[in-house]
Write a protein that holds these residues in place. Structure first.
Motif, PDB file in Angstrom:
ATOM      1  N   TYR A 121      12.645  32.388   2.653  1.00 40.79           N
ATOM      2  CA  TYR A 121      12.734  31.066   3.251  1.00 40.79           C
ATOM      3  C   TYR A 121      11.349  30.549   3.612  1.00 40.79           C
ATOM      4  N   LEU A 122      11.176  29.231   3.479  1.00 42.35           N
ATOM      5  CA  LEU A 122       9.887  28.602   3.746  1.00 42.35           C
ATOM      6  C   LEU A 122       9.471  28.854   5.184  1.00 42.35           C
ATOM      7  N   PHE A 123       8.257  29.333   5.338  1.00 41.43           N
ATOM      8  CA  PHE A 123       7.727  29.624   6.655  1.00 41.43           C
ATOM      9  C   PHE A 123       6.559  28.710   7.000  1.00 41.43           C
ATOM     10  N   GLU A 124       5.760  28.396   5.993  1.00 40.46           N
ATOM     11  CA  GLU A 124       4.597  27.543   6.224  1.00 40.46           C
ATOM     12  C   GLU A 124       4.329  26.743   4.957  1.00 40.46           C
ATOM     13  N   GLN A 125       3.901  25.502   5.145  1.00 43.11           N
ATOM     14  CA  GLN A 125       3.589  24.645   4.004  1.00 43.11           C
ATOM     15  C   GLN A 125       2.212  24.033   4.200  1.00 43.11           C
ATOM     16  N   LEU A 126       1.446  24.032   3.138  1.00 43.42           N
ATOM     17  CA  LEU A 126       0.140  23.388   3.157  1.00 43.42           C
ATOM     18  C   LEU A 126       0.125  22.374   2.024  1.00 43.42           C
ATOM     19  N   ASN A 127      -0.041  21.097   2.361  1.00 44.77           N
ATOM     20  CA  ASN A 127      -0.132  20.053   1.342  1.00 44.77           C
ATOM     21  C   ASN A 127      -1.530  20.118   0.745  1.00 44.77           C
ATOM     22  N   ILE A 128      -1.619  20.409  -0.538  1.00 42.59           N
ATOM     23  CA  ILE A 128      -2.939  20.580  -1.142  1.00 42.59           C
ATOM     24  C   ILE A 128      -3.292  19.484  -2.136  1.00 42.59           C
ATOM     25  N   GLY A 129      -2.366  18.619  -2.448  1.00 43.82           N
ATOM     26  CA  GLY A 129      -2.670  17.554  -3.396  1.00 43.82           C
ATOM     27  C   GLY A 129      -1.910  16.291  -3.081  1.00 43.82           C
ATOM     28  N   ASN A 130      -2.625  15.190  -3.035  1.00 39.88           N
ATOM     29  CA  ASN A 130      -2.016  13.893  -2.758  1.00 39.88           C
ATOM     30  C   ASN A 130      -2.411  12.901  -3.828  1.00 39.88           C
ATOM     31  N   TRP A 131      -1.521  11.973  -4.091  1.00 40.28           N
ATOM     32  CA  TRP A 131      -1.838  10.868  -4.972  1.00 40.28           C
ATOM     33  C   TRP A 131      -2.169   9.665  -4.106  1.00 40.28           C
ATOM     34  N   VAL A 132      -3.294   9.069  -4.395  1.00 43.48           N
ATOM     35  CA  VAL A 132      -3.687   7.857  -3.696  1.00 43.48           C
ATOM     36  C   VAL A 132      -3.045   6.688  -4.434  1.00 43.48           C
ATOM     37  N   ARG A 133      -2.390   5.842  -3.711  1.00 47.45           N
ATOM     38  CA  ARG A 133      -1.757   4.668  -4.309  1.00 47.45           C
ATOM     39  C   ARG A 133      -2.640   3.450  -4.016  1.00 47.45           C
ATOM     40  N   LYS A 134      -3.377   3.001  -5.023  1.00 45.65           N
ATOM     41  CA  LYS A 134      -4.268   1.841  -4.888  1.00 45.65           C
ATOM     42  C   LYS A 134      -3.869   0.794  -5.909  1.00 45.65           C
ATOM     43  N   LYS A 135      -3.846  -0.398  -5.473  1.00 43.86           N
ATOM     44  CA  LYS A 135      -3.565  -1.490  -6.404  1.00 43.86           C
ATOM     45  C   LYS A 135      -4.143  -2.771  -5.830  1.00 43.86           C
ATOM     46  N   ASP A 136      -4.834  -3.518  -6.661  1.00 45.33           N
ATOM     47  CA  ASP A 136      -5.382  -4.823  -6.289  1.00 45.33           C
ATOM     48  C   ASP A 136      -6.193  -4.771  -4.992  1.00 45.33           C
ATOM     49  N   GLY A 137      -7.006  -3.719  -4.862  1.00 50.16           N
ATOM     50  CA  GLY A 137      -7.886  -3.610  -3.700  1.00 50.16           C
ATOM     51  C   GLY A 137      -7.208  -3.113  -2.437  1.00 50.16           C
ATOM     52  N   VAL A 138      -5.919  -2.817  -2.498  1.00 51.36           N
ATOM     53  CA  VAL A 138      -5.210  -2.297  -1.328  1.00 51.36           C
ATOM     54  C   VAL A 138      -5.195  -0.775  -1.416  1.00 51.36           C
ATOM     55  N   ASN A 139      -5.743  -0.142  -0.411  1.00 51.20           N
ATOM     56  CA  ASN A 139      -5.763   1.321  -0.348  1.00 51.20           C
ATOM     57  C   ASN A 139      -5.001   1.736   0.903  1.00 51.20           C
ATOM     58  N   ALA A 140      -3.778   2.175   0.722  1.00 46.10           N
ATOM     59  CA  ALA A 140      -2.947   2.568   1.858  1.00 46.10           C
ATOM     60  C   ALA A 140      -3.544   3.774   2.563  1.00 46.10           C
ATOM     61  N   LYS A 141      -3.328   3.859   3.864  1.00 43.79           N
ATOM     62  CA  LYS A 141      -3.848   4.987   4.630  1.00 43.79           C
ATOM     63  C   LYS A 141      -3.077   6.269   4.330  1.00 43.79           C
ATOM     64  N   ARG A 142      -1.852   6.131   3.898  1.00 40.37           N
ATOM     65  CA  ARG A 142      -1.027   7.303   3.612  1.00 40.37           C
ATOM     66  C   ARG A 142      -0.897   7.488   2.112  1.00 40.37           C
ATOM     67  N   ASN A 143      -0.995   8.739   1.701  1.00 42.66           N
ATOM     68  CA  ASN A 143      -0.891   9.071   0.286  1.00 42.66           C
ATOM     69  C   ASN A 143       0.394   9.845   0.025  1.00 42.66           C
ATOM     70  N   GLN A 144       0.783   9.912  -1.225  1.00 40.98           N
ATOM     71  CA  GLN A 144       1.980  10.650  -1.617  1.00 40.98           C
ATOM     72  C   GLN A 144       1.618  12.119  -1.817  1.00 40.98           C
ATOM     73  N   VAL A 145       2.309  13.006  -1.095  1.00 42.46           N
ATOM     74  CA  VAL A 145       2.127  14.438  -1.289  1.00 42.46           C
ATOM     75  C   VAL A 145       2.721  14.789  -2.645  1.00 42.46           C
ATOM     76  N   ILE A 146       1.952  15.482  -3.467  1.00 45.54           N
ATOM     77  CA  ILE A 146       2.416  15.777  -4.823  1.00 45.54           C
ATOM     78  C   ILE A 146       2.474  17.268  -5.117  1.00 45.54           C
ATOM     79  N   VAL A 147       1.583  18.050  -4.502  1.00 42.53           N
ATOM     80  CA  VAL A 147       1.571  19.493  -4.739  1.00 42.53           C
ATOM     81  C   VAL A 147       1.344  20.215  -3.417  1.00 42.53           C
TER      82      VAL A 147
END
Length: 148
Positions: free
Chosen positions: A31-57
């Motif tokens: 069972y999952l005991f600890e998780q470390l987010n090691i890869g995020n996708w930055v969602r940028k479009k038309d000069g908008v860079n959101a502060k939050r990214n999508q966890v991918i890996v």
């Protein structure tokens, strides 16, 4: 324990995602005991860079549940191994819980219990400073990532 890198989104053709891997591990008693987010996708479009990214890996640390196995009284070697694996991964709370569990059910003796308890207490005081450093490094790397 099992340490797994898994993807939350099928980036590669035919790859299994985190959900499928986690189900397989759960079926095996891990069972999952600890998780470390090691890869995020930055969602940028038309000069908008959101502060939050999508966890991918993620890296996930899974432990086999050993305290609630029915009728399975571990021997001393297995008890020490289980405590040692938790200690190796820096999961001192789990190691201390296992130490108490094995002492209370008679698997380890008081002298062994006290020795392990002393070791874990010394590791948690070292860990506090280490954790501060890790948090500082993580914050710094996030700031650097924003500028790239």
């Amino acid at each position: 324990a099992v340490l797994v890198e898994s993807w939350l989104f099928p980036v590669h053709k035919g790859q299994k995602t985190r959900g499928a891997i986690e189900q397989m591990l759960n079926d095996l008693g891990f069972y999952l005991f600890e998780q470390l987010n090691i890869g995020n996708w930055v969602r940028k479009k038309d000069g908008v860079n959101a502060k939050r990214n999508q966890v991918i890996v993620c890296d996930g640390l899974y432990f086999k549940e050993v305290m609630y196995e029915d009728g399975n009284q571990p021997n001393l070697a297995k008890a020490i191994k289980n405590i040692g694996i938790a200690d190796l991964f820096g999961q001192y709370g789990l190691a201390a819980q296992l130490n108490s569990f094995y002492f209370e059910n008679g698997t380890i003796e008081k002298s062994q219990y006290n020795l392990i308890k002393s070791h874990l207490k010394s590791m948690t005081s070292k860990r506090s400073l280490e954790k501060v450093y890790q948090e500082m490094i993580l914050k710094l790397s996030r700031r650097i990532h924003r500028f790239s």
